[in-house]
Design a protein around this motif. Structure first.
Motif, PDB file in Angstrom:
ATOM      1  N   VAL A  98       6.406 -17.364  17.779  1.00  0.00           N
ATOM      2  CA  VAL A  98       4.902 -16.493  17.142  1.00  0.00           C
ATOM      3  C   VAL A  98       4.470 -16.974  16.348  1.00  0.00           C
ATOM      4  CG1 VAL A  98       3.971 -14.024  17.235  1.00  0.00           C
ATOM      5  CG2 VAL A  98       6.301 -14.418  18.842  1.00  0.00           C
ATOM      6  N   TYR A  99       5.442 -16.409  15.328  1.00  0.00           N
ATOM      7  CA  TYR A  99       5.061 -17.382  13.800  1.00  0.00           C
ATOM      8  C   TYR A  99       4.148 -18.742  13.776  1.00  0.00           C
ATOM      9  CZ  TYR A  99       5.064 -18.593   9.429  1.00  0.00           C
ATOM     10  OH  TYR A  99       4.499 -19.601   7.897  1.00  0.00           O
ATOM     11  N   ALA A 100       4.590 -19.021  14.534  1.00  0.00           N
ATOM     12  CA  ALA A 100       4.279 -20.966  14.180  1.00  0.00           C
ATOM     13  C   ALA A 100       2.159 -20.739  14.854  1.00  0.00           C
ATOM     14  CB  ALA A 100       4.724 -21.871  15.587  1.00  0.00           C
ATOM     15  N   LYS A 101       2.811 -20.157  15.937  1.00  0.00           N
ATOM     16  CA  LYS A 101       1.657 -20.205  17.055  1.00  0.00           C
ATOM     17  C   LYS A 101      -0.311 -19.160  16.199  1.00  0.00           C
ATOM     18  CE  LYS A 101       2.168 -20.658  21.678  1.00  0.00           C
ATOM     19  NZ  LYS A 101       1.886 -19.558  23.352  1.00  0.00           N
ATOM     20  N   VAL A 102       0.313 -18.161  15.175  1.00  0.00           N
ATOM     21  CA  VAL A 102      -0.155 -17.533  14.844  1.00  0.00           C
ATOM     22  C   VAL A 102      -0.828 -18.161  13.572  1.00  0.00           C
ATOM     23  CG1 VAL A 102      -0.913 -15.860  13.411  1.00  0.00           C
ATOM     24  CG2 VAL A 102       0.365 -15.496  15.148  1.00  0.00           C
TER      25      VAL A 102
ATOM     26  N   SER B   9       8.352  -1.042  22.624  1.00  0.00           N
ATOM     27  CA  SER B   9       7.751  -2.193  21.718  1.00  0.00           C
ATOM     28  C   SER B   9       8.135  -1.640  20.883  1.00  0.00           C
ATOM     29  CB  SER B   9       7.087  -1.350  22.022  1.00  0.00           C
ATOM     30  OG  SER B   9       5.095  -1.820  21.095  1.00  0.00           O
ATOM     31  N   VAL B  10       8.537  -2.994  19.661  1.00  0.00           N
ATOM     32  CA  VAL B  10       9.592  -2.760  18.908  1.00  0.00           C
ATOM     33  C   VAL B  10       8.616  -2.531  17.230  1.00  0.00           C
ATOM     34  CG1 VAL B  10      10.439  -3.843  16.327  1.00  0.00           C
ATOM     35  CG2 VAL B  10      11.136  -4.091  19.124  1.00  0.00           C
ATOM     36  N   THR B  11       6.824  -3.162  17.288  1.00  0.00           N
ATOM     37  CA  THR B  11       6.020  -2.950  16.098  1.00  0.00           C
ATOM     38  C   THR B  11       4.664  -3.496  16.722  1.00  0.00           C
ATOM     39  OG1 THR B  11       5.094  -2.925  13.628  1.00  0.00           O
ATOM     40  CG2 THR B  11       6.736  -4.724  15.140  1.00  0.00           C
ATOM     41  N   MET B  12       3.718  -3.431  16.290  1.00  0.00           N
ATOM     42  CA  MET B  12       2.815  -4.081  16.450  1.00  0.00           C
ATOM     43  C   MET B  12       2.648  -5.706  15.367  1.00  0.00           C
ATOM     44  SD  MET B  12       1.022  -2.400  18.290  1.00  0.00           S
ATOM     45  CE  MET B  12      -0.998  -3.006  18.447  1.00  0.00           C
ATOM     46  N   ILE B  13       2.113  -6.742  15.898  1.00  0.00           N
ATOM     47  CA  ILE B  13       2.155  -7.850  15.244  1.00  0.00           C
ATOM     48  C   ILE B  13       0.894  -7.494  14.437  1.00  0.00           C
ATOM     49  CG2 ILE B  13       1.604  -9.788  14.847  1.00  0.00           C
ATOM     50  CD1 ILE B  13       3.269 -10.158  17.529  1.00  0.00           C
ATOM     51  N   ASP B  14       1.209  -7.661  12.622  1.00  0.00           N
ATOM     52  CA  ASP B  14      -0.359  -7.926  11.778  1.00  0.00           C
ATOM     53  C   ASP B  14      -0.630  -9.346  11.773  1.00  0.00           C
ATOM     54  OD1 ASP B  14      -1.880  -7.680   9.204  1.00  0.00           O
ATOM     55  OD2 ASP B  14      -1.081  -6.125   8.440  1.00  0.00           O
ATOM     56  N   TYR B  15      -0.841  -9.764  11.979  1.00  0.00           N
ATOM     57  CA  TYR B  15      -1.765 -11.497  12.249  1.00  0.00           C
ATOM     58  C   TYR B  15      -1.365 -11.722  10.803  1.00  0.00           C
ATOM     59  CZ  TYR B  15      -2.559 -11.297  17.505  1.00  0.00           C
ATOM     60  OH  TYR B  15      -2.485 -10.738  18.785  1.00  0.00           O
ATOM     61  N   GLY B  16      -1.821 -11.007  10.482  1.00  0.00           N
ATOM     62  CA  GLY B  16      -2.545 -11.095   8.687  1.00  0.00           C
ATOM     63  C   GLY B  16      -1.379 -10.902   7.844  1.00  0.00           C
TER      64      GLY B  16
END
Length: 206
Positions: free
Chosen positions: A167-171, A100-107
């Motif tokens: 990932v960016y595009a979906k968020v 695991s690299v890092t948790m995704i902060d969607y905001g």
């Protein structure tokens, strides 16, 4: 018979330069964590086989505080620390689980671009610390098998950018709930924790 005095020395990983981090890491090879971490720095209320305890002990050995900040663990050196359990299979040794690299902060993610992405900073230089997982063993008896300072080869960078962009595009489209590890070839978005982890809100989702 006189004996040479031996004492624990706390390495200051947060302020160390790259060459200092690597030099210290090399001294850990073949040693048990109980010999590397002073009693005062050991994890309180640890339980046998507790997931994550080995990683916390390695952090203590490097003099690193627990942190969830979106910056590399060795801040001055720009190096991320990853502790990887290994397992032996027929005729081979492999990682026991994905890293695991890092948790995704969607905001925060929707305000980033690939050049400024927090995950990119963590991927630029990673110090891998490998050990063999032994079910039910005392974490303090864990032996550091090998260390490796890794940087992504230039040929891998386009794929990392492509995976991040997916990932960016979906968020950005308010579809973070549709993310899956299959969206990327190298860098994948995956749930973390028992039962898929806790639910969090996402931006741009009506």
């Amino acid at each position: 018979k006189r004996m040479t005095h031996i004492s624990y020395q706390v390495f200051q990983g947060s302020t160390a330069r790259q060459e200092e981090v690597v030099a210290f890491a090399k001294t850990l090879r073949g040693r048990k964590l109980r010999d590397l971490v002073p009693a005062a720095g050991r994890v309180g209320e640890r339980s046998i086989g507790d997931k994550g305890i080995v990683g916390q002990l390695v952090e203590r050995a490097f003099g690193l505080p627990r942190s969830n900040e979106q910056r590399p663990d060795f801040a001055a050196a720009g190096i991320e620390l990853k502790v990887v359990p290994l397992k032996r299979t027929t005729g081979a040794v492999r990682a026991k689980e994905r890293t695991s690299v890092t948790m995704i902060d969607y905001g925060a993610l929707v305000e980033e671009s690939w050049p400024t992405a927090s995950v990119r900073r963590k991927l630029e230089k990673i110090l891998f610390v490998f050990y063999f997982h032994v079910t039910g063993a005392d974490p303090l008896d864990t032996v550091v098998e090998e260390i490796l300072l890794w940087t992504p080869p230039s040929g891998l960078l386009p794929q990392l950018e492509s995976d991040w962009t997916a990932v960016y595009a979906k968020v950005l489209a308010g579809r973070a709930h549709e993310l899956s590890e299959g969206d990327g070839r190298v860098l994948g978005a995956a749930t973390k924790g028992a039962g898929g982890g806790r639910l969090v809100s996402q931006p741009r989702n009506a």
